[in-house]
Design a protein around this motif. Structure first.
Motif, PDB file in Angstrom:
ATOM      1  N   VAL A 188       0.835  -1.198   0.000  1.00 35.64           N
ATOM      2  CA  VAL A 188       0.000   0.000   0.000  1.00 35.64           C
ATOM      3  C   VAL A 188       0.871   1.249   0.000  1.00 35.64           C
ATOM      4  O   VAL A 188       0.677   2.181  -0.782  1.00 35.64           O
ATOM      5  N   GLY A 189       1.861   1.257   0.869  1.00 37.63           N
ATOM      6  CA  GLY A 189       2.756   2.404   0.968  1.00 37.63           C
ATOM      7  C   GLY A 189       3.441   2.688  -0.352  1.00 37.63           C
ATOM      8  O   GLY A 189       3.478   3.826  -0.826  1.00 37.63           O
ATOM      9  N   LEU A 190       3.958   1.631  -0.961  1.00 37.59           N
ATOM     10  CA  LEU A 190       4.684   1.801  -2.217  1.00 37.59           C
ATOM     11  C   LEU A 190       3.757   2.332  -3.308  1.00 37.59           C
ATOM     12  O   LEU A 190       4.100   3.248  -4.056  1.00 37.59           O
ATOM     13  N   THR A 191       2.554   1.773  -3.357  1.00 36.76           N
ATOM     14  CA  THR A 191       1.595   2.209  -4.375  1.00 36.76           C
ATOM     15  C   THR A 191       1.270   3.699  -4.203  1.00 36.76           C
ATOM     16  O   THR A 191       1.273   4.463  -5.170  1.00 36.76           O
ATOM     17  N   LEU A 192       0.993   4.069  -2.966  1.00 36.33           N
ATOM     18  CA  LEU A 192       0.664   5.478  -2.719  1.00 36.33           C
ATOM     19  C   LEU A 192       1.826   6.385  -3.120  1.00 36.33           C
ATOM     20  O   LEU A 192       1.643   7.416  -3.762  1.00 36.33           O
ATOM     21  N   LEU A 193       3.015   5.958  -2.750  1.00 34.33           N
ATOM     22  CA  LEU A 193       4.177   6.779  -3.048  1.00 34.33           C
ATOM     23  C   LEU A 193       4.364   6.918  -4.557  1.00 34.33           C
ATOM     24  O   LEU A 193       4.655   8.010  -5.067  1.00 34.33           O
ATOM     25  N   VAL A 194       4.179   5.805  -5.267  1.00 35.76           N
ATOM     26  CA  VAL A 194       4.319   5.845  -6.726  1.00 35.76           C
ATOM     27  C   VAL A 194       3.289   6.820  -7.308  1.00 35.76           C
ATOM     28  O   VAL A 194       3.598   7.610  -8.201  1.00 35.76           O
ATOM     29  N   LEU A 195       2.074   6.775  -6.757  1.00 33.97           N
ATOM     30  CA  LEU A 195       1.030   7.700  -7.221  1.00 33.97           C
ATOM     31  C   LEU A 195       1.449   9.159  -7.009  1.00 33.97           C
ATOM     32  O   LEU A 195       1.305   9.999  -7.895  1.00 33.97           O
ATOM     33  N   ILE A 196       1.974   9.423  -5.823  1.00 29.37           N
ATOM     34  CA  ILE A 196       2.381  10.807  -5.524  1.00 29.37           C
ATOM     35  C   ILE A 196       3.507  11.236  -6.448  1.00 29.37           C
ATOM     36  O   ILE A 196       3.513  12.350  -6.981  1.00 29.37           O
ATOM     37  N   ILE A 197       4.445  10.332  -6.662  1.00 29.22           N
ATOM     38  CA  ILE A 197       5.552  10.670  -7.567  1.00 29.22           C
ATOM     39  C   ILE A 197       5.014  10.902  -8.980  1.00 29.22           C
ATOM     40  O   ILE A 197       5.442  11.826  -9.678  1.00 29.22           O
ATOM     41  N   ALA A 198       4.028  10.092  -9.365  1.00 33.99           N
ATOM     42  CA  ALA A 198       3.437  10.269 -10.700  1.00 33.99           C
ATOM     43  C   ALA A 198       2.775  11.644 -10.793  1.00 33.99           C
ATOM     44  O   ALA A 198       2.890  12.340 -11.811  1.00 33.99           O
ATOM     45  N   MET A 199       2.092  12.057  -9.716  1.00 37.05           N
ATOM     46  CA  MET A 199       1.484  13.387  -9.703  1.00 37.05           C
ATOM     47  C   MET A 199       2.537  14.465  -9.873  1.00 37.05           C
ATOM     48  O   MET A 199       2.389  15.405 -10.657  1.00 37.05           O
ATOM     49  N   ALA A 200       3.610  14.305  -9.115  1.00 39.14           N
ATOM     50  CA  ALA A 200       4.675  15.293  -9.191  1.00 39.14           C
ATOM     51  C   ALA A 200       5.248  15.345 -10.604  1.00 39.14           C
ATOM     52  O   ALA A 200       5.474  16.420 -11.163  1.00 39.14           O
ATOM     53  N   ALA A 201       5.457  14.172 -11.186  1.00 35.48           N
ATOM     54  CA  ALA A 201       6.096  14.115 -12.499  1.00 35.48           C
ATOM     55  C   ALA A 201       5.193  14.691 -13.579  1.00 35.48           C
ATOM     56  O   ALA A 201       5.658  15.308 -14.541  1.00 35.48           O
ATOM     57  N   SER A 202       3.878  14.486 -13.433  1.00 37.51           N
ATOM     58  CA  SER A 202       2.964  14.901 -14.491  1.00 37.51           C
ATOM     59  C   SER A 202       2.398  16.300 -14.277  1.00 37.51           C
ATOM     60  O   SER A 202       1.598  16.773 -15.067  1.00 37.51           O
ATOM     61  N   ALA A 203       2.826  16.970 -13.188  1.00 38.30           N
ATOM     62  CA  ALA A 203       2.218  18.267 -12.854  1.00 38.30           C
ATOM     63  C   ALA A 203       2.230  19.229 -14.036  1.00 38.30           C
ATOM     64  O   ALA A 203       1.222  19.858 -14.350  1.00 38.30           O
ATOM     65  N   ASN A 204       3.361  19.314 -14.703  1.00 39.99           N
ATOM     66  CA  ASN A 204       3.460  20.267 -15.809  1.00 39.99           C
ATOM     67  C   ASN A 204       2.604  19.895 -17.006  1.00 39.99           C
ATOM     68  O   ASN A 204       2.255  20.752 -17.809  1.00 39.99           O
ATOM     69  N   LEU A 221       2.073   8.815   5.577  1.00 40.73           N
ATOM     70  CA  LEU A 221       1.621   7.449   5.803  1.00 40.73           C
ATOM     71  C   LEU A 221       2.344   6.493   4.853  1.00 40.73           C
ATOM     72  O   LEU A 221       2.885   5.461   5.261  1.00 40.73           O
ATOM     73  N   ALA A 222       2.357   6.850   3.565  1.00 42.65           N
ATOM     74  CA  ALA A 222       2.986   5.995   2.555  1.00 42.65           C
ATOM     75  C   ALA A 222       4.449   5.750   2.902  1.00 42.65           C
ATOM     76  O   ALA A 222       4.934   4.615   2.865  1.00 42.65           O
ATOM     77  N   LEU A 223       5.140   6.819   3.258  1.00 44.12           N
ATOM     78  CA  LEU A 223       6.570   6.680   3.538  1.00 44.12           C
ATOM     79  C   LEU A 223       6.817   5.837   4.782  1.00 44.12           C
ATOM     80  O   LEU A 223       7.770   5.056   4.836  1.00 44.12           O
ATOM     81  N   ASN A 224       5.948   5.981   5.773  1.00 41.72           N
ATOM     82  CA  ASN A 224       6.125   5.179   6.976  1.00 41.72           C
ATOM     83  C   ASN A 224       5.821   3.713   6.738  1.00 41.72           C
ATOM     84  O   ASN A 224       6.521   2.834   7.225  1.00 41.72           O
ATOM     85  N   LEU A 225       4.761   3.456   5.976  1.00 43.13           N
ATOM     86  CA  LEU A 225       4.429   2.070   5.652  1.00 43.13           C
ATOM     87  C   LEU A 225       5.583   1.442   4.874  1.00 43.13           C
ATOM     88  O   LEU A 225       5.997   0.315   5.123  1.00 43.13           O
ATOM     89  N   LEU A 226       6.113   2.227   3.944  1.00 43.88           N
ATOM     90  CA  LEU A 226       7.224   1.747   3.152  1.00 43.88           C
ATOM     91  C   LEU A 226       8.434   1.482   4.041  1.00 43.88           C
ATOM     92  O   LEU A 226       9.123   0.470   3.899  1.00 43.88           O
ATOM     93  N   GLY A 227       8.672   2.395   4.977  1.00 38.88           N
ATOM     94  CA  GLY A 227       9.791   2.230   5.904  1.00 38.88           C
ATOM     95  C   GLY A 227       9.650   0.942   6.693  1.00 38.88           C
ATOM     96  O   GLY A 227      10.600   0.159   6.815  1.00 38.88           O
ATOM     97  N   ASP A 228       8.437   0.698   7.191  1.00 37.19           N
ATOM     98  CA  ASP A 228       8.187  -0.546   7.929  1.00 37.19           C
ATOM     99  C   ASP A 228       8.463  -1.754   7.056  1.00 37.19           C
ATOM    100  O   ASP A 228       9.112  -2.710   7.466  1.00 37.19           O
ATOM    101  N   GLY A 229       7.919  -1.668   5.831  1.00 36.90           N
ATOM    102  CA  GLY A 229       8.072  -2.784   4.909  1.00 36.90           C
ATOM    103  C   GLY A 229       9.535  -3.038   4.617  1.00 36.90           C
ATOM    104  O   GLY A 229      10.004  -4.184   4.623  1.00 36.90           O
ATOM    105  N   LEU A 230      10.275  -1.972   4.368  1.00 34.10           N
ATOM    106  CA  LEU A 230      11.701  -2.107   4.089  1.00 34.10           C
ATOM    107  C   LEU A 230      12.402  -2.752   5.268  1.00 34.10           C
ATOM    108  O   LEU A 230      13.249  -3.632   5.116  1.00 34.10           O
ATOM    109  N   ASN A 231      12.037  -2.293   6.442  1.00 33.19           N
ATOM    110  CA  ASN A 231      12.649  -2.830   7.646  1.00 33.19           C
ATOM    111  C   ASN A 231      12.461  -4.340   7.706  1.00 33.19           C
ATOM    112  O   ASN A 231      13.398  -5.090   7.947  1.00 33.19           O
ATOM    113  N   ASP A 232      11.232  -4.750   7.441  1.00 38.91           N
ATOM    114  CA  ASP A 232      10.955  -6.184   7.488  1.00 38.91           C
ATOM    115  C   ASP A 232      11.628  -6.924   6.337  1.00 38.91           C
ATOM    116  O   ASP A 232      12.204  -7.993   6.515  1.00 38.91           O
TER     117      ASP A 232
END
Lengths: 555, 293, 322
Positions: free
Chosen positions: B32-48, B273-284
């Motif tokens: 979930v975290g990774l998906t959300l983060l990818v979405l946010i990055i996609a938003m950032a990338a497509s802003a222009n 939230l996304a970054l923390n979930l990802l952090g947890d996941g990475l940790n595991d």
């Protein structure tokens, strides 16, 4: 919030007139007059907001707004100002100016006592004028500059001898303009460090009781007040509430019943005005007559040319600034002398209506054609960090200038950095700030144009760097002119010159507002009510029952 | 305000058969975290592309509520600026602030920790005292001071957050390095005459990577939060849109037009939230021993 | 032990001097000085007024003179005088200290107790729905900006429900004393302490969960389990005791961060604490005051960490102070 500053965070105005017409305004007009017929009730504690917290509690040495607001009830002024800014008796019962305008005589009220029981006399006035106003007071050193000596023929008479007529003195004699200090507590001490600066002893209707820093200030009723039977309230509690949303909630809930200087966000004022337990009014600020403006740094190459400054002026829609940026709590300004100063205000027909096409044409003419990227030149905009409204004004200017091909960068900084940048380093292009014009433009407007203080790091002076001998001469002439008609003409001439050269672009006349409980009664606010006292305030308890929640039962 | 002290995995990550990504995606929260983060990055990338115009432009009337006008699906703010455009463009700035501030922290924190742990002795003592000094100054207050003094702009805000967030990282890296310093691999390299720099860069730092990556993901999140707190106190950059700046601007109309601050607020919550979930996941994922429990 | 105390004292001295230097020169970098701020606030000023203020504040002295007198003061533990506020810095801090300690103490107690309990619960239900819910909730509180939670709590609990006061620390108007006053302060404390506590709740929830799980995996717990000790008893006697260590450590490390977070909460709730005072001192260029607060907070952080080390020895007899 340091960053927010002098008047607190909020901002002002969001009431469109239509929204106001509904509830609060109507009530406010009606609220005052029936109260006048009703018999005032004794008793009760008024909780008010003071934000930001004052630095000290003596307006004679610090003219910051919070100090003025709190001390207004502790120190009476020599005079008060009515809604039309005419002086009315307070500590001085009457006054007269000699025919040649070189003598001003004040007749003081008899039997007035300081809060420590010592009598208030002409010696206090003389001492304060000579030792504090003329030496330390930030504004009065100029206002009282023409006073050569002070005579005190008896305990209740003060005679000011002037080297030249000085009309402005009579417009600066209220509690904020010229606060009288008790000579017996200050004489011979280090005035700036006198402990009474924080434990003031005044003559006013309320006595200083306690100041818990960052928390509250308590004043109690002065039982020996000279106006018999007054004040009506038992106690005043000023609470320090740094966050605008919290101020709004406290007012809404009735925990606080009075707050001045636009205490809540402009948009919130509109909402509060519709509540049955609150009133919102813009009265009581006439003496301040605040105006918001943009200083152009005339020493910068692009802004040197008046044509460029006139072009930029036409790119800015002052209607949008007052309606959108200031939510209607402002009125487009066309002159540095606000229209509230009706006698002095005159544009001589020199106006800069919103006309971006004309602006572009003027810039082309001035040699600033659009480059390949559509940009003519770039500049920085600095704004005084007194709240989001000032920031939004800068943001609006940036977008407005962008449309005519001027690329602006908004810079934010705190107050100390801002004043040093504008008035000291002069490292800016456009600077947005506001001045109080006061009831005489000599006090509040001249300072924006006189060339004396340029670059000397004196806040709230000539920021544009505009030097014009003709203007300096006009300013000097207004200070010594006794004939009111001639003096008005001098101010009209001054406006004509500075509106043509346009070193400073007047943007809007600000309308500060007060939020107060509906059951708080008082006569028509005076023109300087913001710095005035609670002498005539009282609670109508019949209304209090439904207007105020149980939480304030302690009242 | 770095709040999560990251506990290092007990041992260097054992090599797993599956790729990291696969291991990550196998955990629902990390996915979930990774998906959300990818979405946010996609938003950032497509802003222009999606919103080619300046998001600071006042495009229409102020205070259009979300849904009121289809052209502005998320409404407009008090100056008539398109909130949707602000969210897209703001994603760039907020992610940039988060990433660069974290980079600053990583450089200082990993550098200090590695030197301290590797050389020990007097250098260690001095560096650790400095680290403690920085830890005793309330980091948020310190960041505030830096921003106020250097004046608020994206670079100063970023640097201030970065400069105040590194001490916990330094301690973490130092502890890891201390463990490795006396390990066989490093001892062997020293015996072979490898230079200190070579040993640190080639043999020590790569093995501290797992906890550092986990820390970094959380530092990014905390930087985004800190930026919004600074904006709340009036210390934002008025020339660019960031989520924190949008929340800060909307706070004045919170009681009347709450969506102005809430929409960017939700964006911040989502990103953190996304970054923390990802952090947890990475940790595991980097530390399967713990994940197994 | 003696060596440990010596080291701690040396550490405090280093921190004090370090803070003095950083604070002094950092604030020197700031454009404008205290006189500038005051003249700015006054709305008008003359060169004479500014000069009088600078002389009063000692700002007319050369920089090195200012620095050495400053350092001398700090080393003699004299926190100096706040010219802006017209009061000794120590008085100002003492006035605000109770409010700060009350807010921080309550928030930490809230975060640790509720967070710890939730963590415990999550660990015992590891992998089940309750675990996921608790973890998600904690994370959500952590991810939401503190000031946002604060403003929303005010809107809901003060304005809409009218259960609690909007802000401030006590109803000054009521003039309460004794128990009634304490109860009144308590009512004012609930929202700010909850707001600050919720943010840190997540940390302790996660920490507790992680360390409980770690200890559960250790040999002595397995042994106890094999011996047939009841699960509840294992959780409390064996696991909890050991899992507390990292919580206590984190507490020490986070104290500074909590003071920083308090600035936001104090702003929203008009809580008269030190965070807000520091924030204002910064913008007012009130050097002595800002230093005094940083100094005090550092000393508190160092002392709390000292207490943490001592608590360690109590929680785990194997650890010795050196």
């Amino acid at each position: 919030m340091g960053f927010r500053g002098r008047w607190g965070t909020r901002a002002v105005l969001a009431l469109t007139m239509s929204a106001l017409a509904g509830s609060a305004w109507a009530e406010q007009a009606g609220g005052a007059s029936p109260a006048a017929q009703q018999e005032p009730r004794r008793g009760g504690t008024l909780t008010a907001i003071i934000q930001p917290e004052p630095v000290i509690l003596t307006a004679a040495i610090n003219t910051a707004a919070p100090t003025g607001v709190v001390t207004g009830s502790i120190f009476d002024g020599l005079v008060d100002y009515d809604a039309n800014l005419n002086p009315v008796p307070a500590l001085a019962e009457s006054w007269e100016t000699s025919a040649d305008g070189k003598t001003l005589t004040l007749h003081l009220r008899k039997g007035v006592k300081w809060h420590d029981g010592k009598p208030f006399t002409s010696a206090d006035v003389k001492w304060t004028l000579e030792q504090v106003w003329k030496k330390i007071h930030p504004r009065n050193q100029a206002t009282f500059a023409k006073v050569t000596s002070v005579d005190t023929p008896d305990d209740t008479t003060v005679v000011l001898n002037l080297s030249e007529p000085s009309v402005a003195i009579l417009s600066s004699l209220n509690s904020n303009g010229a606060q009288v200090l008790p000579k017996h507590l200050y004489e011979g001490t280090d005035i700036l460090n006198n402990p009474h600066n924080n434990k003031p002893v005044g003559t006013g209707p309320f006595v200083f009781k306690e100041w818990s820093r960052g928390n509250y200030i308590v004043l109690e009723r002065n039982p020996d007040y000279w106006a018999k039977g007054k004040p009506y309230l038992d106690r005043i509690v000023y609470r320090v509430i740094p966050d605008a949303a919290a101020r709004s909630a406290a007012l809404e809930k009735g925990e606080v019943q009075y707050a001045v200087l636009s205490p809540v966000p402009l948009k919130d004022a509109e909402r509060l005005a519709k509540l049955p337990n609150l009133r919102v009014t813009t009265q009581g600020y006439e003496w301040l007559s605040p105006w918001l403006f943009a200083d152009f740094n005339v020493e910068r190459p692009q802004l040197k040319d008046p044509k460029v400054r006139q072009a930029l002026a036409q790119a800015i829609d002052r209607n949008t600034i007052s309606k959108v940026v200031w939510f209607g709590f402002a009125k487009p300004a066309d002159s540095p002398i606000p229209s509230t100063l009706t006698a002095f205000h005159d544009t001589s027909g020199i106006t800069y209506p919103f006309d971006p096409k004309k602006a572009e044409a003027l810039l082309d003419e001035a040699g600033y054609k659009r480059g390949a990227d559509g940009v003519r030149f770039t500049l920085d905009i600095d704004y005084i960090p007194y709240g989001d409204d000032f920031k939004r004004t800068a943001e609006y200017l940036k977008q407005a200038l962008k449309r005519i091909g001027v690329d602006a960068n908004v810079r934010s900084q705190d107050t100390a950095a801002y004043t040093k940048r504008i008035y000291g380093d002069r490292d800016f292009d456009i600077a947005i700030t506001w001045f109080a014009a006061f009831s005489d433009p000599q006090v509040g407007v001249n300072r924006a144009y006189g060339s004396g203080p340029i670059g000397k790091n004196i806040p709230w002076t000539n920021g544009s760097g505009y030097r014009n001998p003709q203007v300096d001469a006009l300013i000097a002439a207004t200070q010594g002119e006794a004939d009111p008609k001639k003096r008005i003409q001098l101010f009209k001439d001054l406006q004509k010159v500075v509106l043509t050269d346009l070193p400073t672009l007047p943007l809007v006349e600000l309308k500060f507002f007060t939020v107060e409980a509906a059951n708080l009664k008082h006569p028509q606010p005076t023109g300087d009510q913001v710095y005035g006292s609670f002498r005539d305030f009282w609670f109508d308890d019949a209304k209090a029952a439904d207007a105020k929640p149980a939480d304030t039962k302690s009242n | 305000m770095t709040v999560f002290e990251i506990s290092a995995p007990a041992a260097p990550a054992p090599r797993a058969r599956d790729g990291l990504l696969l291991r990550l995606l196998r955990q629902p929260s990390a996915a979930v975290g990774l998906t959300l983060l990818v979405l946010i990055i996609a938003m950032a990338a497509s802003a222009n592309l999606v919103f080619p115009d300046d998001p600071l432009d006042m495009v229409t009337q102020p205070f259009l509520w979300p849904g009121e006008d289809a052209a502005y699906p998320l409404g407009t703010d008090m100056l008539g600026r398109d909130i949707a455009s602000g969210i897209f463009h703001g994603a760039r700035v907020s992610l940039l602030i988060g990433a660069v501030a974290t980079l600053v922290s990583l450089v200082i924190g990993v550098g200090t920790g590695a030197l301290s742990g590797y050389y020990g002795g007097r250098l260690d003592a001095v560096l650790m005292r400095v680290t403690e000094l920085f830890q005793t100054i309330p980091p948020f207050l310190f960041a505030l001071a830096i921003v106020a003094i250097l004046q608020p702009s994206i670079p100063t805000i970023t640097v201030a957050i970065g400069i105040t967030a590194w001490p916990s990282l330094a301690r973490l890296v130092r502890a890891e390095v201390l463990k490795l310093r006396h390990g066989e691999l490093v001892q062997a390299s020293i015996a072979l005459g490898a230079s200190d720099l070579r040993i640190i860069v080639l043999h020590i730092l790569p093995n501290t990577l797992a906890p550092v990556i986990v820390s970094a993901s959380i530092l990014v999140a905390s930087a985004i939060l800190t930026e919004s707190s600074l904006a709340f106190l009036g210390l934002g950059d008025p020339n660019v849109v960031s989520w924190g700046g949008m929340v800060g601007a909307g706070r004045e109309v919170l009681r009347t037009d709450w969506y102005v601050a809430t929409i960017p607020g939700l964006a911040i919550v989502t990103a953190v939230l996304a970054l923390n979930l990802l952090g947890d996941g990475l940790n595991d994922a980097l530390n399967p021993k713990e994940a197994a429990r | 032990m003696a060596r440990y105390l010596r080291r701690t004292i040396a550490q405090i001295a280093f921190v004090i001097i370090g803070i003095a230097i950083i604070n002094f020169f950092l604030l020197r970098l700031a454009p404008g000085d205290a006189a500038q701020v005051m003249a700015g606030e006054a709305g008008s000023a003359t060169p004479e007024y500014m000069a009088a203020l600078r002389k009063q504040f000692g700002l007319d002295q050369p920089l090195y003179v200012q620095f050495f007198s400053y350092l001398k003061n700090v080393l003699t533990l004299n926190l100096g005088y706040s010219f802006r506020q017209g009061m000794p810095v120590s008085d100002l801090i003492l006035q605000r200290l109770p409010a700060t300690l009350l807010l921080m103490g309550t928030s930490i107690a809230f975060a640790v107790s509720i967070g710890g309990m939730l963590g415990l619960l999550a660990a015992r239900q590891a992998g089940k729905l309750a675990d996921t819910l608790i973890s998600a909730l904690a994370l959500l509180f952590y991810a939401t900006p503190v000031f946002w939670i604060g403003v929303m709590l005010v809107v809901v609990f003060s304005v809409l429900l009218d259960w609690l006061p909007v802000g401030g620390m006590a109803s000054v108007e009521a003039g309460l004393t004794g128990l009634a006053y304490a109860a009144d302060v308590g009512r004012h404390l609930i929202l700010p302490a909850t707001t600050l506590g919720l943010f840190y709740l997540a940390i302790y929830t996660r920490l507790m969960r992680a360390s409980m799980l770690e200890v559960y995996g250790q040999d002595f717990v397995r042994t106890a389990r094999a011996k047939g000790v009841r699960p509840r008893r294992i959780a409390v006697r064996h696991v909890l005791r050991n899992a507390l260590l990292p919580i206590v450590t984190t507490l020490g490390v986070q104290l500074g961060s909590i003071l920083g977070g308090a600035i936001l909460v104090e702003t929203v709730f008009a809580w008269p604490g030190l965070g807000r005072l520091a924030f204002e001192a910064l913008f007012q260029r009130d050097l002595n005051l800002l230093l005094g607060i940083l100094f005090c907070s550092s000393v508190v952080v160092v002392l709390v960490n000292l207490a943490v080390d001592l608590a360690y020895t109590a929680l785990d007899p194997r650890i010795e102070l050196s």
